[in-house]
Design a protein around this motif. Sequence first.
Motif, PDB file in Angstrom:
ATOM      1  N   PHE A  77       0.833  -1.218   0.000  1.00 47.40           N
ATOM      2  CA  PHE A  77       0.000   0.000   0.000  1.00 47.40           C
ATOM      3  C   PHE A  77       0.861   1.258   0.000  1.00 47.40           C
ATOM      4  O   PHE A  77       0.551   2.229  -0.695  1.00 47.40           O
ATOM      5  CB  PHE A  77      -0.987  -0.030   1.180  1.00 47.40           C
ATOM      6  CG  PHE A  77      -2.123  -0.972   0.907  1.00 47.40           C
ATOM      7  CD1 PHE A  77      -3.166  -0.601   0.075  1.00 47.40           C
ATOM      8  CD2 PHE A  77      -2.117  -2.261   1.415  1.00 47.40           C
ATOM      9  CE1 PHE A  77      -4.197  -1.488  -0.233  1.00 47.40           C
ATOM     10  CE2 PHE A  77      -3.138  -3.152   1.124  1.00 47.40           C
ATOM     11  CZ  PHE A  77      -4.173  -2.768   0.292  1.00 47.40           C
ATOM     12  N   GLN A  78       1.944   1.240   0.765  1.00 47.17           N
ATOM     13  CA  GLN A  78       2.833   2.407   0.802  1.00 47.17           C
ATOM     14  C   GLN A  78       3.389   2.688  -0.590  1.00 47.17           C
ATOM     15  O   GLN A  78       3.362   3.832  -1.054  1.00 47.17           O
ATOM     16  CB  GLN A  78       3.967   2.146   1.813  1.00 47.17           C
ATOM     17  CG  GLN A  78       4.751   3.392   2.170  1.00 47.17           C
ATOM     18  CD  GLN A  78       3.881   4.486   2.774  1.00 47.17           C
ATOM     19  OE1 GLN A  78       3.220   4.283   3.775  1.00 47.17           O
ATOM     20  NE2 GLN A  78       3.852   5.653   2.138  1.00 47.17           N
ATOM     21  N   ASN A  79       3.866   1.634  -1.264  1.00 48.27           N
ATOM     22  CA  ASN A  79       4.526   1.837  -2.561  1.00 48.27           C
ATOM     23  C   ASN A  79       3.549   2.162  -3.686  1.00 48.27           C
ATOM     24  O   ASN A  79       3.854   2.946  -4.571  1.00 48.27           O
ATOM     25  CB  ASN A  79       5.333   0.589  -2.953  1.00 48.27           C
ATOM     26  CG  ASN A  79       6.460   0.336  -1.972  1.00 48.27           C
ATOM     27  OD1 ASN A  79       6.864   1.248  -1.241  1.00 48.27           O
ATOM     28  ND2 ASN A  79       6.954  -0.892  -1.916  1.00 48.27           N
ATOM     29  N   ASN A  80       2.353   1.535  -3.656  1.00 45.93           N
ATOM     30  CA  ASN A  80       1.413   1.730  -4.777  1.00 45.93           C
ATOM     31  C   ASN A  80       0.468   2.907  -4.585  1.00 45.93           C
ATOM     32  O   ASN A  80      -0.006   3.484  -5.555  1.00 45.93           O
ATOM     33  CB  ASN A  80       0.601   0.461  -5.002  1.00 45.93           C
ATOM     34  CG  ASN A  80       1.433  -0.643  -5.617  1.00 45.93           C
ATOM     35  OD1 ASN A  80       1.894  -0.509  -6.744  1.00 45.93           O
ATOM     36  ND2 ASN A  80       1.659  -1.698  -4.862  1.00 45.93           N
ATOM     37  N   TYR A  81       0.161   3.237  -3.335  1.00 48.66           N
ATOM     38  CA  TYR A  81      -0.840   4.279  -3.093  1.00 48.66           C
ATOM     39  C   TYR A  81      -0.376   5.344  -2.084  1.00 48.66           C
ATOM     40  O   TYR A  81      -0.957   6.412  -2.014  1.00 48.66           O
ATOM     41  CB  TYR A  81      -2.138   3.650  -2.553  1.00 48.66           C
ATOM     42  CG  TYR A  81      -2.774   2.650  -3.486  1.00 48.66           C
ATOM     43  CD1 TYR A  81      -3.591   3.067  -4.534  1.00 48.66           C
ATOM     44  CD2 TYR A  81      -2.567   1.285  -3.323  1.00 48.66           C
ATOM     45  CE1 TYR A  81      -4.200   2.150  -5.383  1.00 48.66           C
ATOM     46  CE2 TYR A  81      -3.165   0.356  -4.163  1.00 48.66           C
ATOM     47  CZ  TYR A  81      -3.976   0.794  -5.194  1.00 48.66           C
ATOM     48  OH  TYR A  81      -4.566  -0.112  -6.037  1.00 48.66           O
ATOM     49  N   GLY A  82       0.576   4.979  -1.229  1.00 45.23           N
ATOM     50  CA  GLY A  82       1.000   5.909  -0.173  1.00 45.23           C
ATOM     51  C   GLY A  82      -0.036   6.058   0.917  1.00 45.23           C
ATOM     52  O   GLY A  82       0.059   6.952   1.769  1.00 45.23           O
ATOM     53  N   ARG A  83      -1.052   5.185   0.942  1.00 47.19           N
ATOM     54  CA  ARG A  83      -2.110   5.285   1.959  1.00 47.19           C
ATOM     55  C   ARG A  83      -2.996   4.039   1.963  1.00 47.19           C
ATOM     56  O   ARG A  83      -2.989   3.255   1.013  1.00 47.19           O
ATOM     57  CB  ARG A  83      -2.980   6.525   1.707  1.00 47.19           C
ATOM     58  CG  ARG A  83      -3.768   6.448   0.397  1.00 47.19           C
ATOM     59  CD  ARG A  83      -4.395   7.769   0.050  1.00 47.19           C
ATOM     60  NE  ARG A  83      -5.562   8.062   0.903  1.00 47.19           N
ATOM     61  CZ  ARG A  83      -6.157   9.250   0.981  1.00 47.19           C
ATOM     62  NH1 ARG A  83      -5.701  10.265   0.258  1.00 47.19           N
ATOM     63  NH2 ARG A  83      -7.200   9.439   1.755  1.00 47.19           N
ATOM     64  N   LEU A  84      -3.747   3.886   3.036  1.00 46.52           N
ATOM     65  CA  LEU A  84      -4.866   2.931   3.079  1.00 46.52           C
ATOM     66  C   LEU A  84      -5.893   3.520   4.042  1.00 46.52           C
ATOM     67  O   LEU A  84      -5.561   3.899   5.160  1.00 46.52           O
ATOM     68  CB  LEU A  84      -4.432   1.548   3.577  1.00 46.52           C
ATOM     69  CG  LEU A  84      -5.602   0.552   3.686  1.00 46.52           C
ATOM     70  CD1 LEU A  84      -6.178   0.211   2.319  1.00 46.52           C
ATOM     71  CD2 LEU A  84      -5.187  -0.733   4.403  1.00 46.52           C
ATOM     72  N   ASP A  85      -7.138   3.615   3.577  1.00 48.14           N
ATOM     73  CA  ASP A  85      -8.184   4.261   4.371  1.00 48.14           C
ATOM     74  C   ASP A  85      -9.196   3.283   4.946  1.00 48.14           C
ATOM     75  O   ASP A  85      -9.727   3.500   6.029  1.00 48.14           O
ATOM     76  CB  ASP A  85      -8.925   5.285   3.479  1.00 48.14           C
ATOM     77  CG  ASP A  85      -7.966   6.285   2.871  1.00 48.14           C
ATOM     78  OD1 ASP A  85      -7.591   7.245   3.560  1.00 48.14           O
ATOM     79  OD2 ASP A  85      -7.534   6.055   1.711  1.00 48.14           O
TER      80      ASP A  85
END
Length: 248
Positions: A77-85
Motif C-alpha cells: 500500500f505504501q509503494n502503490n498508493y502511499g495510503r490505506l483508508d
Amino acid sequence: MSQWKDFVALVTGANKGLGLEIARQLGKLGIRVVIGSRDLGKGEQAAAKLKEEGVDARAVQLDVTSSDDIAALPAFFQNNYGRLDILVNNAGINVESESWRGSTAGNISSDSLRKTFDSNFFGAVAITQALLPLISASPAGRIVNHSSILGSLTLQADPKSPIYDTKPFGYDASKAALNAFTVHLAAELKPTKVKVNSAHPGWVKTDLGTDAAPMETPEGAQTAVTLATLPENGPTGGFFHAGNRLPW
Ligand code: NAP
C-alpha cells in the motif's frame, strides 16, 4: 468530484461472493479498491471485471492465514498508493456448513476449530495490526469486520431467537471472537478518527451462504459498505445489520 477521491480500500477474500460485491460498491463510490485473493489469478480476474465496470481496481496476493502475505501488505500500500483508508476483513470460511450437526460444540475436531479460527479470526487480527499505522494516518480510517448474526452470544443463548437452532460451533465461536476484536479495538482507537465495527450481511446467496439464502449479494454487501464509509459522527464499536444494531 467524489468525496472519496484518493481513498483506498482493501477487501479481503474479494475474488467472489460478498467481498467482490463490497469491492464493486466501494469502487462505484470512487474509492480505489484492492481485491485481496489467496489465488492471485482469481483476484486479477475479479479486478479486470470491476475495471470493465469503471472501477479503479487491482488485486493483491493475500491468503489471510499466510504471515508472509500479511507482512508484505504495508509495503504494497505504501509503494502503490502511499495510503490505506478502509479495511474490510471479509474473508471467511464455514468448514461445517454442510454438516454442522455432525460438528457441534460437543464433538467438533480441534483441527476444524483451528482452521476456522485461523481464517475467520487470527487472519483478520494480524492483517488489521499490520495495516493499522496506515489506516490511522487516514483522515477517515474505517475497519469493518465481516461477522455473522450466528456469532451473537446473546441470540445464540436465547431459545426464542430465530437463530437458536443453528449452531455450527466453530464458525459461531470464530465470529464471536471477531466481534470481541471489534469491541476491544474500537475502544482502543476511540481517541482517534478510526472507526471499527462488525457487520452481519444477512443470509446471502454465495458459495458459503448457499442457494437456499433469500438475499442477493448487492443487498448483502450494503451493511459492510455503509460501515466502511461512515461519516465522522458515525458509530464505532457496534454490531450492525441493515442500519440496525445487533446484540453481541
Ligand atoms: P464465499 O462466497 O464463500 O466467499 C468467501 C471468500 O473468502 C472467498 O473469496 C474465499 O476465497 C475467501 N477466503 C476464504 N479463506 C481465505 C483465506 N484463507 N485467505 C483469503 N481468502 C479466503 O462467502 P461469502 O458468503 O461471500 O462470505 C464473505 C463473508 O461474509 C464471510 O466472512 C462470511 O462468514 C460472511 N457472512 C456470509 C453470510 C452469507 O449468508 N453468505 C452470512 C453471514 C456472514 P476462495 O475463493 O479462494 O475460496
